[in-house]
Design an enzyme around this catalytic site. Sequence first.
Site, PDB file in Angstrom:
ATOM      1  N   LYS A   1       0.821  -1.214   0.000  1.00 25.98           N
ATOM      2  CA  LYS A   1       0.000   0.000   0.000  1.00 25.98           C
ATOM      3  C   LYS A   1       0.863   1.276   0.000  1.00 25.98           C
ATOM      4  O   LYS A   1       2.067   1.222   0.266  1.00 25.98           O
ATOM      5  CB  LYS A   1      -0.944  -0.039   1.209  1.00 25.98           C
TER       6      LYS A   1
ATOM      7  N   TYR B   1     -12.440  -1.536  -3.494  1.00 22.44           N
ATOM      8  CA  TYR B   1     -12.912  -1.691  -2.117  1.00 22.44           C
ATOM      9  C   TYR B   1     -14.438  -1.534  -2.016  1.00 22.44           C
ATOM     10  O   TYR B   1     -14.965  -1.204  -0.947  1.00 22.44           O
ATOM     11  CB  TYR B   1     -12.207  -0.694  -1.198  1.00 22.44           C
TER      12      TYR B   1
ATOM     13  N   PHE C   1     -15.409   4.202   7.248  1.00 24.44           N
ATOM     14  CA  PHE C   1     -14.016   4.491   6.888  1.00 24.44           C
ATOM     15  C   PHE C   1     -13.773   4.485   5.378  1.00 24.44           C
ATOM     16  O   PHE C   1     -12.641   4.677   4.942  1.00 24.44           O
ATOM     17  CB  PHE C   1     -13.067   3.504   7.581  1.00 24.44           C
TER      18      PHE C   1
ATOM     19  N   ARG D   1      -2.093 -14.194   4.264  1.00 23.06           N
ATOM     20  CA  ARG D   1      -2.724 -13.468   5.372  1.00 23.06           C
ATOM     21  C   ARG D   1      -1.972 -13.700   6.683  1.00 23.06           C
ATOM     22  O   ARG D   1      -1.951 -12.822   7.555  1.00 23.06           O
ATOM     23  CB  ARG D   1      -4.215 -13.814   5.456  1.00 23.06           C
TER      24      ARG D   1
ATOM     25  N   THR E   1      -5.623  -7.167  10.581  1.00 24.73           N
ATOM     26  CA  THR E   1      -5.933  -5.861   9.967  1.00 24.73           C
ATOM     27  C   THR E   1      -5.454  -4.715  10.846  1.00 24.73           C
ATOM     28  O   THR E   1      -4.846  -3.759  10.365  1.00 24.73           O
ATOM     29  CB  THR E   1      -7.462  -5.744   9.739  1.00 24.73           C
TER      30      THR E   1
ATOM     31  N   ARG F   1       2.394  -6.374   9.169  1.00 20.87           N
ATOM     32  CA  ARG F   1       1.677  -5.285   9.832  1.00 20.87           C
ATOM     33  C   ARG F   1       2.237  -4.992  11.224  1.00 20.87           C
ATOM     34  O   ARG F   1       2.279  -3.834  11.640  1.00 20.87           O
ATOM     35  CB  ARG F   1       0.181  -5.605   9.859  1.00 20.87           C
TER      36      ARG F   1
ATOM     37  N   ASN G   1      -2.112   0.206   6.914  1.00 15.35           N
ATOM     38  CA  ASN G   1      -1.593  -1.083   7.383  1.00 15.35           C
ATOM     39  C   ASN G   1      -0.763  -1.832   6.334  1.00 15.35           C
ATOM     40  O   ASN G   1      -0.624  -3.047   6.390  1.00 15.35           O
ATOM     41  CB  ASN G   1      -2.737  -1.943   7.945  1.00 15.35           C
TER      42      ASN G   1
ATOM     43  N   HIS H   1      -2.181  -5.428   1.399  1.00 15.31           N
ATOM     44  CA  HIS H   1      -3.465  -6.081   1.132  1.00 15.31           C
ATOM     45  C   HIS H   1      -3.194  -7.508   0.675  1.00 15.31           C
ATOM     46  O   HIS H   1      -2.219  -7.759  -0.038  1.00 15.31           O
ATOM     47  CB  HIS H   1      -4.215  -5.342   0.017  1.00 15.31           C
TER      48      HIS H   1
ATOM     49  N   GLU I   1      -9.579 -10.050  -8.035  1.00 17.49           N
ATOM     50  CA  GLU I   1      -8.552  -9.030  -7.829  1.00 17.49           C
ATOM     51  C   GLU I   1      -7.383  -9.226  -8.790  1.00 17.49           C
ATOM     52  O   GLU I   1      -6.826  -8.243  -9.291  1.00 17.49           O
ATOM     53  CB  GLU I   1      -8.094  -9.057  -6.369  1.00 17.49           C
TER      54      GLU I   1
HETATM   55  P1  GDP Z   1      -7.928  -6.774   5.394  1.00 19.14           P
HETATM   56  O1  GDP Z   1      -8.489  -7.889   4.558  1.00 19.14           O
HETATM   57  O2  GDP Z   1      -7.149  -7.238   6.599  1.00 19.14           O
HETATM   58  O3  GDP Z   1      -7.146  -5.747   4.581  1.00 19.14           O
HETATM   59  O4  GDP Z   1      -9.170  -5.976   6.028  1.00 19.14           O
HETATM   60  P2  GDP Z   1     -10.607  -5.535   5.463  1.00 19.14           P
HETATM   61  O5  GDP Z   1     -10.909  -6.194   4.130  1.00 19.14           O
HETATM   62  O6  GDP Z   1     -11.593  -5.711   6.564  1.00 19.14           O
HETATM   63  O7  GDP Z   1     -10.451  -3.963   5.231  1.00 19.14           O
HETATM   64  C1  GDP Z   1      -9.837  -3.440   4.084  1.00 19.14           C
HETATM   65  C2  GDP Z   1      -8.959  -2.284   4.487  1.00 19.14           C
HETATM   66  O8  GDP Z   1      -9.781  -1.219   4.985  1.00 19.14           O
HETATM   67  C3  GDP Z   1      -7.993  -2.575   5.630  1.00 19.14           C
HETATM   68  O9  GDP Z   1      -6.816  -3.234   5.230  1.00 19.14           O
HETATM   69  C4  GDP Z   1      -7.728  -1.180   6.153  1.00 19.14           C
HETATM   70  O10 GDP Z   1      -6.799  -0.465   5.315  1.00 19.14           O
HETATM   71  C5  GDP Z   1      -9.104  -0.547   6.043  1.00 19.14           C
HETATM   72  N1  GDP Z   1      -9.896  -0.732   7.262  1.00 19.14           N
HETATM   73  C6  GDP Z   1     -10.498  -1.867   7.701  1.00 19.14           C
HETATM   74  N2  GDP Z   1     -11.167  -1.669   8.843  1.00 19.14           N
HETATM   75  C7  GDP Z   1     -10.988  -0.353   9.145  1.00 19.14           C
HETATM   76  C8  GDP Z   1     -11.449   0.469  10.227  1.00 19.14           C
HETATM   77  O11 GDP Z   1     -12.164   0.031  11.137  1.00 19.14           O
HETATM   78  N3  GDP Z   1     -11.064   1.790  10.204  1.00 19.14           N
HETATM   79  C9  GDP Z   1     -10.299   2.301   9.189  1.00 19.14           C
HETATM   80  N4  GDP Z   1      -9.967   3.611   9.247  1.00 19.14           N
HETATM   81  N5  GDP Z   1      -9.845   1.553   8.172  1.00 19.14           N
HETATM   82  C10 GDP Z   1     -10.183   0.238   8.140  1.00 19.14           C
END
Ligand code: GDP
Length: 139
Positions: A11, A51, A59, A87, A93, A104, A114, A117, A128
């Site tokens: 990222k 996304y 968010f 993962r 996350t 992370r 973070n 992805h 994707e």
């Molecule tokens: P991942 O699969 O671990 O990347 O997590 P998710 O698919 O749930 O979320 C996608 C991305 O959205 C995450 O990697 C973060 O960059 C962002 N994100 C997820 N949850 C949150 C949150 O609660 N707050 C904020 N600000 N960003 C979030």
Amino acid sequence: MSAERTFSIIKPDAVAAGQAGQILAMIQEAGFKILAMRMTRLTEAQAREFYGVHSARPFFGGLVKFMTEGPIVVMALERENAIKGLREVMGATNPANAAEGTVRKRFAADIERNCIHGSDAPETAGQELRFFFSGADLL
Ligand code: GDP
């Protein structure tokens, strides 16, 4: 077990901080083969589409802004059990919950910024990979 493919993004936070090389090394040390890779930038429309599953989340706007703020590195990766394995390399996350030795835990600032992805399931991995790579990239 046969090889599986997954998709990953380094990222904008990690690219800007000069951490792409170290993250790539962690991915390769975990046994992944890099099938395709390039540095690119997401347009706002691409970030919103990529996304899209999160479009109703509070968010979402911040996430789109973050993902478009600078260059990213997109990768097609292959390994046995690649989706789950990547993962594990990434960590949770929220970096506050990420295990020691994960990307992370080492590099991420917070739950949004973070660093990495990784696809979360075979169906999303396929979508994707096709979002960023052509069939010829993935031969
Ligand atoms: P991942 O699969 O671990 O990347 O997590 P998710 O698919 O749930 O979320 C996608 C991305 O959205 C995450 O990697 C973060 O960059 C962002 N994100 C997820 N949850 C949150 C949150 O609660 N707050 C904020 N600000 N960003 C979030």
